[in-house]
Design a protein around this motif. Structure first.
Motif, PDB file in Angstrom:
ATOM      1  N   ASP A  51      12.920  -3.556  -2.367  1.00  0.00           N
ATOM      2  CA  ASP A  51      13.108  -2.227  -2.938  1.00  0.00           C
ATOM      3  C   ASP A  51      12.104  -1.926  -4.045  1.00  0.00           C
ATOM      4  OD1 ASP A  51      15.275  -1.726  -1.262  1.00  0.00           O
ATOM      5  OD2 ASP A  51      16.657  -2.715  -2.645  1.00  0.00           O
ATOM      6  N   ARG A  52      11.190  -2.837  -4.301  1.00  0.00           N
ATOM      7  CA  ARG A  52      10.209  -2.643  -5.366  1.00  0.00           C
ATOM      8  C   ARG A  52       9.120  -1.683  -4.890  1.00  0.00           C
ATOM      9  NH1 ARG A  52       5.325  -5.780  -6.811  1.00  0.00           N
ATOM     10  NH2 ARG A  52       4.853  -5.352  -8.986  1.00  0.00           N
ATOM     11  N   LEU A  53       8.902  -0.612  -5.635  1.00  0.00           N
ATOM     12  CA  LEU A  53       7.860   0.359  -5.335  1.00  0.00           C
ATOM     13  C   LEU A  53       6.659   0.052  -6.215  1.00  0.00           C
ATOM     14  CD1 LEU A  53       6.849   2.970  -3.983  1.00  0.00           C
ATOM     15  CD2 LEU A  53       7.928   4.231  -5.848  1.00  0.00           C
ATOM     16  N   VAL A  54       5.513  -0.183  -5.595  1.00  0.00           N
ATOM     17  CA  VAL A  54       4.290  -0.485  -6.326  1.00  0.00           C
ATOM     18  C   VAL A  54       3.441   0.775  -6.384  1.00  0.00           C
ATOM     19  CG1 VAL A  54       2.214  -1.911  -6.400  1.00  0.00           C
ATOM     20  CG2 VAL A  54       4.357  -2.872  -5.559  1.00  0.00           C
ATOM     21  N   VAL A  55       3.067   1.180  -7.579  1.00  0.00           N
ATOM     22  CA  VAL A  55       2.226   2.355  -7.777  1.00  0.00           C
ATOM     23  C   VAL A  55       0.839   1.885  -8.183  1.00  0.00           C
ATOM     24  CG1 VAL A  55       1.905   4.496  -9.065  1.00  0.00           C
ATOM     25  CG2 VAL A  55       4.223   3.729  -8.480  1.00  0.00           C
ATOM     26  N   LEU A  56      -0.157   2.311  -7.395  1.00  0.00           N
ATOM     27  CA  LEU A  56      -1.542   1.937  -7.663  1.00  0.00           C
ATOM     28  C   LEU A  56      -2.330   3.154  -8.127  1.00  0.00           C
ATOM     29  CD1 LEU A  56      -2.496  -0.368  -4.648  1.00  0.00           C
ATOM     30  CD2 LEU A  56      -1.811  -1.050  -6.943  1.00  0.00           C
ATOM     31  N   GLU A  57      -3.231   2.936  -9.065  1.00  0.00           N
ATOM     32  CA  GLU A  57      -4.138   3.994  -9.483  1.00  0.00           C
ATOM     33  C   GLU A  57      -5.119   4.256  -8.353  1.00  0.00           C
ATOM     34  OE1 GLU A  57      -5.110   6.882 -12.025  1.00  0.00           O
ATOM     35  OE2 GLU A  57      -3.730   5.298 -12.647  1.00  0.00           O
ATOM     36  N   GLY A  58      -5.261   5.517  -7.959  1.00  0.00           N
ATOM     37  CA  GLY A  58      -6.177   5.840  -6.874  1.00  0.00           C
ATOM     38  C   GLY A  58      -6.430   7.324  -6.775  1.00  0.00           C
ATOM     39  N   GLU A  59      -7.651   7.665  -6.349  1.00  0.00           N
ATOM     40  CA  GLU A  59      -8.029   9.069  -6.195  1.00  0.00           C
ATOM     41  C   GLU A  59      -7.575   9.633  -4.849  1.00  0.00           C
ATOM     42  OE1 GLU A  59      -9.467  10.941  -8.540  1.00  0.00           O
ATOM     43  OE2 GLU A  59      -9.279   9.205  -9.865  1.00  0.00           O
ATOM     44  N   ARG A  60      -7.306   8.754  -3.895  1.00  0.00           N
ATOM     45  CA  ARG A  60      -6.947   9.195  -2.541  1.00  0.00           C
ATOM     46  C   ARG A  60      -5.433   9.114  -2.359  1.00  0.00           C
ATOM     47  NH1 ARG A  60      -6.733   5.897   2.069  1.00  0.00           N
ATOM     48  NH2 ARG A  60      -6.746   7.067   4.008  1.00  0.00           N
ATOM     49  N   PRO A  61      -4.796  10.215  -1.937  1.00  0.00           N
ATOM     50  CA  PRO A  61      -3.340  10.158  -1.703  1.00  0.00           C
ATOM     51  C   PRO A  61      -3.030   9.227  -0.541  1.00  0.00           C
ATOM     52  CG  PRO A  61      -4.147  12.431  -1.686  1.00  0.00           C
ATOM     53  CD  PRO A  61      -5.334  11.544  -1.687  1.00  0.00           C
ATOM     54  N   ASP A  62      -2.232   8.224  -0.794  1.00  0.00           N
ATOM     55  CA  ASP A  62      -1.937   7.249   0.255  1.00  0.00           C
ATOM     56  C   ASP A  62      -0.609   6.566  -0.041  1.00  0.00           C
ATOM     57  OD1 ASP A  62      -2.299   5.840   2.559  1.00  0.00           O
ATOM     58  OD2 ASP A  62      -4.007   4.653   1.860  1.00  0.00           O
ATOM     59  N   ALA A  63       0.032   6.133   1.016  1.00  0.00           N
ATOM     60  CA  ALA A  63       1.265   5.347   0.901  1.00  0.00           C
ATOM     61  C   ALA A  63       1.328   4.440   2.108  1.00  0.00           C
ATOM     62  CB  ALA A  63       2.489   6.252   0.842  1.00  0.00           C
ATOM     63  N   TRP A  64       1.767   3.212   1.917  1.00  0.00           N
ATOM     64  CA  TRP A  64       1.872   2.292   3.037  1.00  0.00           C
ATOM     65  C   TRP A  64       2.912   1.228   2.748  1.00  0.00           C
ATOM     66  CZ3 TRP A  64      -2.174   2.219  -0.377  1.00  0.00           C
ATOM     67  CH2 TRP A  64      -2.426   1.011  -1.024  1.00  0.00           C
ATOM     68  N   TRP A  65       3.376   0.629   3.814  1.00  0.00           N
ATOM     69  CA  TRP A  65       4.338  -0.453   3.749  1.00  0.00           C
ATOM     70  C   TRP A  65       3.602  -1.721   4.116  1.00  0.00           C
ATOM     71  CZ3 TRP A  65       9.425  -0.312   2.290  1.00  0.00           C
ATOM     72  CH2 TRP A  65      10.168  -1.475   2.492  1.00  0.00           C
ATOM     73  N   LEU A  66       3.583  -2.679   3.220  1.00  0.00           N
ATOM     74  CA  LEU A  66       2.921  -3.953   3.469  1.00  0.00           C
ATOM     75  C   LEU A  66       3.971  -4.939   3.970  1.00  0.00           C
ATOM     76  CD1 LEU A  66       0.240  -5.472   3.261  1.00  0.00           C
ATOM     77  CD2 LEU A  66       0.853  -6.107   0.933  1.00  0.00           C
ATOM     78  N   PRO A  67       3.930  -5.288   5.274  1.00  0.00           N
ATOM     79  CA  PRO A  67       4.956  -6.199   5.810  1.00  0.00           C
ATOM     80  C   PRO A  67       4.796  -7.599   5.251  1.00  0.00           C
ATOM     81  CG  PRO A  67       3.304  -5.727   7.475  1.00  0.00           C
ATOM     82  CD  PRO A  67       2.972  -4.888   6.289  1.00  0.00           C
ATOM     83  N   GLY A  68       5.816  -8.387   5.398  1.00  0.00           N
ATOM     84  CA  GLY A  68       5.794  -9.762   4.914  1.00  0.00           C
ATOM     85  C   GLY A  68       7.080 -10.074   4.179  1.00  0.00           C
ATOM     86  N   THR A  69       7.056 -11.167   3.408  1.00  0.00           N
ATOM     87  CA  THR A  69       8.222 -11.578   2.650  1.00  0.00           C
ATOM     88  C   THR A  69       7.834 -11.720   1.182  1.00  0.00           C
ATOM     89  OG1 THR A  69       8.972 -12.816   4.559  1.00  0.00           O
ATOM     90  CG2 THR A  69      10.057 -13.296   2.493  1.00  0.00           C
TER      91      THR A  69
END
Length: 203
Positions: free
Chosen positions: A141-159
């Motif tokens: 449930d942790r949402l990671v916010v990255l500094e970036g000029e390009r609007p983007d969102a993704w789900w990084l699979p794994g554990t």
């Protein structure tokens, strides 16, 4: 030996024509989930055609295969499909299709290894750009916010899986829009689309 050839022809026609028909249609843009299911059915149909063609060819070429596979079939059925006699191309077709199947499995294994390596690199980059705060626990449930000029969102699979969004996306999206994007990415994770992507790339 007409049946294995017919199955191979059916599989080849499906593999060639179905992607072209899907690309020309406009309904996949309106119904992407249905289009994904249709695409998966097309891939499964081609694989089934090749597997059945290989089985019938092997049964015709080698009695050791044909006996166990068609032991419950009535004699007239076996004779009608000429499964008990070796055709001119039966052994070549069976071996070629078996090699194709082994090659596909090898490509899938390679793609899984490469995907895991890419995921580890992205996780390392994510840890570098957004380290855990003191006392913070990584979790799904942790949402990671990255500094970036390009609007983007993704789900990084794994554990554990990570949901990542850029600051440009946060600036552009309003509350309900952001919720929809995050729900969309979580849907990818629930449906294990990373595995579908690996299989599609391998094939």
């Amino acid at each position: 030996m007409i049946l294995p050839a017919a199955l191979l022809l059916l599989g080849a026609l499906t593999a060639v024509l179905a992607p072209r028909l899907l690309a020309r249609a406009d309904w996949p843009d309106r119904e992407p989930v249905v289009a994904l299911w249709v695409w998966q059915c097309v891939v499964a149909a081609v694989i089934v055609c090749c597997a059945l063609s290989m089985t019938f060819s092997a049964a015709a070429a080698w009695h050791a295969v044909g006996g166990p596979v068609f032991s419950t079939a009535p004699g007239p059925v076996v004779e009608a499909y000429a499964l008990g006699t070796s055709g001119l191309w039966a052994d070549t077709t069976a071996v070629t299709l078996a090699c194709g199947g082994l090659w596909s499995v090898a490509m899938l294994a390679r793609e899984v290894v490469r995907a895991r390596s890419r995921r580890q690199l992205r996780r390392a980059e994510l840890r570098h750009r957004a380290p855990l705060l003191p006392g913070e626990e990584p979790g799904p449930d942790r949402l990671v916010v990255l500094e970036g000029e390009r609007p983007d969102a993704w789900w990084l699979p794994g554990t554990p899986p990570q949901l990542v969004v850029t600051t440009a996306a946060l600036r552009r999206l309003e509350g309900r829009q952001l919720d929809a994007v995050l729900a969309h990415e979580k849907g990818h994770a629930r449906a294990r689309h990373d595995w579908l992507l690996n299989c599609a790339t391998a094939l």
